[in-house]
Write an enzyme that holds these catalytic residues in place. Structure first.
Site, PDB file in Angstrom:
ATOM      1  N   TYR A   1      36.295  74.464  33.360  1.00 19.90           N
ATOM      2  CA  TYR A   1      36.265  73.286  32.489  1.00 19.90           C
ATOM      3  C   TYR A   1      37.651  72.662  32.403  1.00 19.90           C
ATOM      4  O   TYR A   1      38.383  72.638  33.378  1.00 19.90           O
ATOM      5  CB  TYR A   1      35.739  73.650  31.083  1.00 19.90           C
ATOM      6  CG  TYR A   1      34.430  74.388  31.091  1.00 19.90           C
ATOM      7  CD1 TYR A   1      33.318  73.876  31.742  1.00 19.90           C
ATOM      8  CD2 TYR A   1      34.309  75.605  30.454  1.00 19.90           C
ATOM      9  CE1 TYR A   1      32.113  74.548  31.740  1.00 19.90           C
ATOM     10  CE2 TYR A   1      33.095  76.287  30.436  1.00 19.90           C
ATOM     11  CZ  TYR A   1      32.010  75.753  31.084  1.00 19.90           C
ATOM     12  OH  TYR A   1      30.838  76.425  31.080  1.00 19.90           O
TER      13      TYR A   1
ATOM     14  N   SER B   1      26.316  77.732  33.361  1.00 19.31           N
ATOM     15  CA  SER B   1      27.115  76.983  34.336  1.00 19.31           C
ATOM     16  C   SER B   1      27.542  77.801  35.549  1.00 19.31           C
ATOM     17  O   SER B   1      28.009  77.222  36.529  1.00 19.31           O
ATOM     18  CB  SER B   1      28.363  76.402  33.668  1.00 19.31           C
ATOM     19  OG  SER B   1      28.017  75.244  32.976  1.00 19.31           O
TER      20      SER B   1
ATOM     21  N   VAL C   1      28.376  78.897  29.481  1.00 19.66           N
ATOM     22  CA  VAL C   1      28.359  78.778  28.030  1.00 19.66           C
ATOM     23  C   VAL C   1      27.765  80.033  27.357  1.00 19.66           C
ATOM     24  O   VAL C   1      27.916  80.238  26.161  1.00 19.66           O
ATOM     25  CB  VAL C   1      27.618  77.474  27.636  1.00 19.66           C
ATOM     26  CG1 VAL C   1      26.108  77.647  27.716  1.00 19.66           C
ATOM     27  CG2 VAL C   1      28.037  76.975  26.285  1.00 19.66           C
TER      28      VAL C   1
ATOM     29  N   LYS D   1      26.226  76.670  38.780  1.00 24.45           N
ATOM     30  CA  LYS D   1      26.703  75.435  39.439  1.00 24.45           C
ATOM     31  C   LYS D   1      27.329  75.702  40.811  1.00 24.45           C
ATOM     32  O   LYS D   1      26.977  75.031  41.784  1.00 24.45           O
ATOM     33  CB  LYS D   1      27.650  74.671  38.511  1.00 24.45           C
ATOM     34  CG  LYS D   1      26.940  74.070  37.277  1.00 24.45           C
ATOM     35  CD  LYS D   1      27.899  73.465  36.271  1.00 24.45           C
ATOM     36  CE  LYS D   1      27.240  72.572  35.235  1.00 24.45           C
ATOM     37  NZ  LYS D   1      26.754  73.207  34.034  1.00 24.45           N
TER      38      LYS D   1
ATOM     39  N   TYR E   1      17.518  71.318  36.694  1.00 23.09           N
ATOM     40  CA  TYR E   1      18.856  71.695  36.194  1.00 23.09           C
ATOM     41  C   TYR E   1      18.756  72.692  35.028  1.00 23.09           C
ATOM     42  O   TYR E   1      19.439  73.722  35.016  1.00 23.09           O
ATOM     43  CB  TYR E   1      19.630  70.436  35.773  1.00 23.09           C
ATOM     44  CG  TYR E   1      20.916  70.738  35.041  1.00 23.09           C
ATOM     45  CD1 TYR E   1      22.063  71.127  35.722  1.00 23.09           C
ATOM     46  CD2 TYR E   1      20.976  70.659  33.642  1.00 23.09           C
ATOM     47  CE1 TYR E   1      23.232  71.442  35.042  1.00 23.09           C
ATOM     48  CE2 TYR E   1      22.141  70.963  32.955  1.00 23.09           C
ATOM     49  CZ  TYR E   1      23.267  71.350  33.656  1.00 23.09           C
ATOM     50  OH  TYR E   1      24.417  71.667  32.985  1.00 23.09           O
TER      51      TYR E   1
HETATM   52  N1  GLN Z   1      23.089  74.493  29.705  1.00 21.46           N
HETATM   53  C1  GLN Z   1      24.424  74.064  29.481  1.00 21.46           C
HETATM   54  C2  GLN Z   1      24.475  72.553  29.426  1.00 21.46           C
HETATM   55  O1  GLN Z   1      23.968  71.917  30.303  1.00 21.46           O
HETATM   56  C3  GLN Z   1      25.274  74.577  30.583  1.00 21.46           C
HETATM   57  C4  GLN Z   1      26.672  74.168  30.441  1.00 21.46           C
HETATM   58  C5  GLN Z   1      27.628  75.305  30.424  1.00 21.46           C
HETATM   59  O2  GLN Z   1      27.354  76.464  30.731  1.00 21.46           O
HETATM   60  N2  GLN Z   1      28.820  74.976  30.041  1.00 21.46           N
HETATM   61  O3  GLN Z   1      25.009  71.990  28.502  1.00 21.46           O
END
Ligand code: GLN
Length: 319
Positions: free
Chosen positions: A252, A68, A270, A71, A200
């Site tokens: 988050y 993430s 994550v 992003k 993505y």
């Molecule tokens: N690859 C993870 C997902 O799309 C990325 C999300 C994350 O880092 N929280 O669920």
């Protein structure tokens, strides 16, 4: 120098590093085997000031997937190429108050913000469909990877194909988000949803190290000019928007508490990575895979709290 006595400063970073190392809370992500196998003991901190002073301690050269933390970068590139008005026709600026992959849109039926999965998938669609639409998926991948690499001052950026394949395989929720947004006509015309989803997953599967990601954070801290190469990679206006939404939405469903306690723009992933920006001062990357129940790196969050307890980096420390 922006930090006049850098060796003295880094002694404190080192002290926080050892203190947080004893924190054994949290669990590594387990939704794909490549992440579930990650050693929970990995722990690294890397600092890069806007005038290029560097300090690293721990596992700072071990590659991990950016997840993430891609992003805010993708959002920055979209702003750079399309401008704020167009980007925000498609995605909002409001914290969702939900989990990062919650099947939910805002009251305009747009994704809440670009820092959660729905918004990030949408931003990938903007990058794929509206920015240089003639590019194939392969070319677009190169284009974004090259952009990330410039943000990182040419330092380590890789791609983990096993993670990519697993992400794509174990992506029911992300596909659900993708289709839910298509149902509500969230995408620009001519969007190829399957290609956007692949794009993505590819962005999430880029690899960085704590060292290279600290340079990314520092480029953001420096208004878009990479402190190592002095290349102007992003415009200050784009960086302002990226940092604003990292501040309000980057952690988050802990974003509000993080903004209160730490007050710095940050983005977690994550895989346990965390981009932390001290505007006009430095970028920091922490990496430790065990996550708390909301999905943030336990040691990373603790480190930030230690940092602002001692130094006046919280924006309202100096009133
Ligand atoms: N690859 C993870 C997902 O799309 C990325 C999300 C994350 O880092 N929280 O669920």
């Amino acid at each position: 120098f922006i930090i006049p006595d850098f060796p003295d400063f880094t002694k404190y970073i080192e002290e926080f590093y050892w203190k947080c190392k004893t924190n054994t809370e949290g669990k590594v992500a387990s939704y794909i085997p490549q992440l579930a196998r990650m050693n929970p003991d990995y722990w690294g901190i890397s600092v890069c000031t806007i005038d290029g002073q560097r300090f690293s301690i721990g596992d700072v050269n071990v590659p991990f997937t950016i997840q993430s933390c891609s992003k805010p970068l993708n959002y920055g590139i979209a702003l750079e190429k399309l401008g704020q008005d167009i980007v925000h026709q498609y995605v909002g600026q409001e914290p969702s108050g939900c989990n990062f992959n919650e099947l939910v849109l805002d009251h305009n039926k747009k994704p809440h913000n670009p820092m959660i999965n729905a918004g990030a998938i949408l931003v990938c669609a903007l990058l794929k469909t509206l920015v240089k639409p003639e590019m194939s998926l392969a070319e677009k991948f190169d284009y974004v990877m090259n952009y990330f690499k410039r943000i990182a001052g040419g330092e380590y950026l890789g791609f983990n194909n096993a993670v990519f394949l697993s992400e794509r395989e174990a992506a029911d929720r992300n596909y659900a988000l993708g289709f839910y947004m298509r149902e509500h006509k969230c995408y620009p015309e001519k969007t190829n949803l399957k290609e956007c989803m692949d794009f993505y997953f590819q962005c999430c599967s880029m690899e960085v190290t704590a060292e290279s990601m600290s340079v990314m954070a520092s480029t953001l801290a420096n208004g878009g000019i990479c402190p190592l190469t002095e290349e102007k990679v992003l415009k200050p206006d784009s960086v302002r928007d990226v940092l604003s939404l990292m501040h309000s939405c980057g952690m988050y469903d802990y974003s509000g508490q993080f903004a209160f306690k730490v007050g710095l723009p940050a983005k977690s992933g994550v895989c346990g990575g965390m981009l932390v920006v001290i505007p006009n001062v430095m970028g920091i990357c922490s990496w430790s895979p065990p996550l708390d129940p909301l999905g943030n790196s336990c040691r990373g969050v603790q480190f930030c709290q230690e940092l602002v307890q001692l130094f006046n980096f919280h924006p309202y420390d100096n009133l």
